[in-house]
Design a protein around this motif. Structure first.
Motif, mmCIF file in Angstrom:
data_model
loop_
_atom_site.group_PDB
_atom_site.id
_atom_site.type_symbol
_atom_site.label_atom_id
_atom_site.label_comp_id
_atom_site.label_asym_id
_atom_site.label_seq_id
_atom_site.Cartn_x
_atom_site.Cartn_y
_atom_site.Cartn_z
ATOM 1 N N PHE A 308 93.280 106.886 -20.354
ATOM 2 C CA PHE A 308 92.501 106.681 -21.782
ATOM 3 C C PHE A 308 91.459 105.653 -21.852
ATOM 4 O O PHE A 308 91.558 104.773 -21.217
ATOM 5 N N ASP A 309 90.293 105.827 -22.543
ATOM 6 C CA ASP A 309 89.462 104.851 -22.937
ATOM 7 C C ASP A 309 90.261 103.910 -24.187
ATOM 8 O O ASP A 309 90.462 104.445 -25.163
ATOM 9 N N THR A 310 90.206 102.792 -23.980
ATOM 10 C CA THR A 310 90.621 101.777 -25.010
ATOM 11 C C THR A 310 89.718 100.807 -25.730
ATOM 12 O O THR A 310 90.146 99.895 -26.178
ATOM 13 N N HIS A 311 88.296 101.161 -25.396
ATOM 14 C CA HIS A 311 87.180 100.342 -25.900
ATOM 15 C C HIS A 311 86.296 100.894 -26.988
ATOM 16 O O HIS A 311 86.222 100.384 -27.974
ATOM 17 N N SER A 312 85.900 102.275 -26.743
ATOM 18 C CA SER A 312 84.784 102.510 -27.611
ATOM 19 C C SER A 312 85.473 103.906 -28.025
ATOM 20 O O SER A 312 85.606 103.994 -29.333
ATOM 21 N N SER A 313 85.529 104.869 -27.364
ATOM 22 C CA SER A 313 85.823 106.407 -27.817
ATOM 23 C C SER A 313 87.473 106.434 -28.124
ATOM 24 O O SER A 313 87.839 107.347 -28.951
ATOM 25 N N LEU A 314 88.167 105.805 -27.544
ATOM 26 C CA LEU A 314 89.632 105.746 -27.741
ATOM 27 C C LEU A 314 90.065 107.393 -27.365
ATOM 28 O O LEU A 314 91.134 107.874 -27.901
#
Length: 570
Positions: A308-314
């Motif tokens: 998972f992306d945890t910075h921008s798109s989540l």
């Protein structure tokens, strides 16, 4: 009484005149009445021939201090018996007012007969007898010969020169021939196949009628209902494009996460994101990518690994499909470009984080890998803790085992490198912790204590001087990680309930806070210095099995649970 009579009489012993020569004086003799007092009750109707008392000799009596007639010594034994026909001695409890005797049957005899009934199906009625024989309750037609391995022959102890395999030394721990203890019980393979076929038909019918998720929805979510052993590993990308307008993938580290200084952390206050139903059946582990932490890797009971992306798109970025059973552990290599996944299908697989390609797979003769850990100094070497009490060292280049560490007496639960990666510590189900020099299969330190519980999860403090372990007695214990490995008896963290669950603790990047989940779905946050609870909150409906602090953000924590959800807190 004679003295009293003499005192009351005025007549002298001689019949002559008195000394004064006067007339003789005579006194009347008093009458004294005597009474006999008997306080014994009237037993006029007592017939000794009818109520003659009988004397018995106790079956546990070893000494007779007086002579007894032959009829008493030759009479048969009497008294309560156990399930084998032996007489049971009853100790009368002494009280302040005398002795208290048990009514009908004592507690020990009752529990003994109860256990016999559940084991063999029969029990003696200790309260009544009929026709001189004790009445029996139940029938032993179905449970005969079940209790305590009676009638089973003991297995051979084995050869002491053989450690593992056929004829290995078992010693006093050898079982019984025909004993079913430890054998998996449950439905047969045919019954499981029939059940899976019935569930597949039910799922198809629900999808056609619109009452359940369709196959297209399942494929979109990445649920691999369908990976079979022997098929090729595959991956699914869930984003819009794998590369942006500059040709960069999600492996590109954002600029704001490249700072070298460690942020000053504080406890999270709100939920930033929730990935619902991330894994069917529950999430087993989560890991942030090293250094930057802009990606979060997760594994689940459905055999999937997701990132998972945890910075921008989540958002969910990619699913890695390659295990036929639940994935127990995942770990990144030091660079974060690849990771290992250990599954109950006996395989440990090496994946490329960016492309989703399975580079290699490793299996040690069908042994189940419980935990895997890369050697921080060389990404081509990693350790695997297995369920057969061994730790094996793999070389990725040669695709073979180059070293074995086999001193534990139970399944391996965790592996942690410390002391500038020169040594590592392993924990096991045998309730011990062992310290090893990397590459040398000899234990240099054994941490064991009779009061010590199993420690299935370990976390290293950011300053590399301490490490904590999740103990199975609802405590987090602290040990020094220097030259001498010893417990810090005055520092421990408690309050949560984790007995029976391997909840993974985690430190904040600056080492000020320690977090852990518990069996009730709560997340606890302690202050490292004062050991007080800073905050706790209800995060999940089921056990919160893992918590992980973001390595670059000051207050971001990821948690996962057996309810299948992953939550991101800020």
């Amino acid at each position: 009484m004679d003295v009293l009579n003499q005192y009351g009489s005025g007549v002298s012993d001689d019949d002559g005149d008195s000394s004064d020569g006067g007339a003789t004086q005579t006194y009347a003799k008093p009458v004294v009445r005597q009474y006999n007092i008997d306080t014994a009750p009237d037993i006029s109707g007592y017939a000794p021939s009818k109520h003659e008392l009988t004397t018995y000799v106790g079956h546990s009596q070893r000494e007779i201090c007086y002579n007894m007639p032959y009829e008493v010594l030759a009479q048969p034994l009497a008294g309560p018996t156990d399930n084998e026909g032996d007489f049971v001695s009853h100790t009368r409890g002494t009280r302040g007012g005398g002795q208290a005797e048990a009514h009908v049957v004592d507690e020990a005899s009752f529990r003994q007969q109860e256990r016999m009934f559940w084991q063999r199906g029969i029990a003696n009625d200790p309260s009544i007898t009929s026709g001189g024989s004790r009445m029996v309750v139940g029938s032993n037609s179905s449970n005969a010969g079940v209790g305590n391995n009676r009638g089973l022959r003991r297995k051979a102890k084995g050869n002491s020169s053989i450690v593992d395999g056929e004829g290995a030394y078992q010693g006093p721990w050898a079982g019984y021939e025909g004993d079913t203890k430890g054998v998996a019980a449950g439905p047969s393979a045919e019954q499981l196949a029939e059940y899976e076929q019935r569930m597949a038909q039910h799922t198809d019918k629900a999808a056609e009628t619109g009452t359940g998720p369709s196959k297209a929805t399942k494929s979109k979510r990445g649920n691999v209902a369908g990976y079979v052993e022997g098929q090729g590993e595959r991956t699914t990308f869930h984003g819009q494009a794998e590369r942006d307008y500059q040709g960069r993938t999600y492996m590109h580290v954002p600029t704001e996460l490249r700072q070298a200084e460690v942020p000053s952390c504080f406890a999270p206050k709100r939920m930033a994101k929730e990935w619902r139903n991330a894994h069917a059946g529950g999430v087993s582990a989560i890991r942030f990518i090293p250094d930057s932490g802009h990606l979060l890797l997760s594994s689940g009971m459905d055999g999937l690994v997701k990132i998972f992306d945890t910075h921008s798109s989540l958002a969910l970025l990619r699913t890695y499909i390659g295990h036929s059973k639940a994935v127990r552990d995942i770990t990144f290599d030091p660079s974060g470009t690849s990771f290992l996944s250990s599954s109950y299908d006996t395989y440990t697989k090496l994946w490329d984080v960016e492309t989703g390609q399975c580079r290699q797979k490793f299996s040690a003769k069908g042994r189940v890998p419980y935990v895997a850990k890369f050697y921080p100094e060389d990404p081509n070497i990693f350790l695997v803790g297995q369920g057969d009490k061994k730790i094996v060292q793999w070389d990725i280049r040669a695709n073979e085992i180059v070293q074995e560490y086999d001193q534990h007496l139970g399944a391996i639960n965790s592996l942690t490198f410390f002391d500038s990666n020169r040594r590592f510590i392993s924990t096991s189900d045998d309730k011990t912790m062992r310290v090893w020099e990397f590459g040398i299969p000899v234990v240099i330190k054994l941490v064991a204590d009779p009061s010590m519980h199993s420690v299935p999860a370990v976390a290293l403090h950011p300053n590399q001087k301490w490490f904590v372990g999740q103990s199975m007695d609802n405590r987090i214990v602290v040990y020094s990680a220097g030259e001498r490995i010893k417990p810090h008896k005055r520092k421990e963290f408690s309050g949560h309930l984790t007995a029976g669950f391997a909840c993974q603790p985690s430190f904040s990047p600056d080492g000020k806070f320690l977090t852990s989940g518990d069996s009730e779905g709560q997340v606890w946050c302690w202050d490292w210095q004062t050991r007080r609870v800073v905050t706790k909150w209800k995060a999940h409906e089921k056990v919160a099995i893992c918590t992980a602090w973001h390595p670059r953000e000051s207050s971001r924590v990821a948690t996962c649970s057996w309810d299948g959800n992953i939550k991101y807190w800020d």
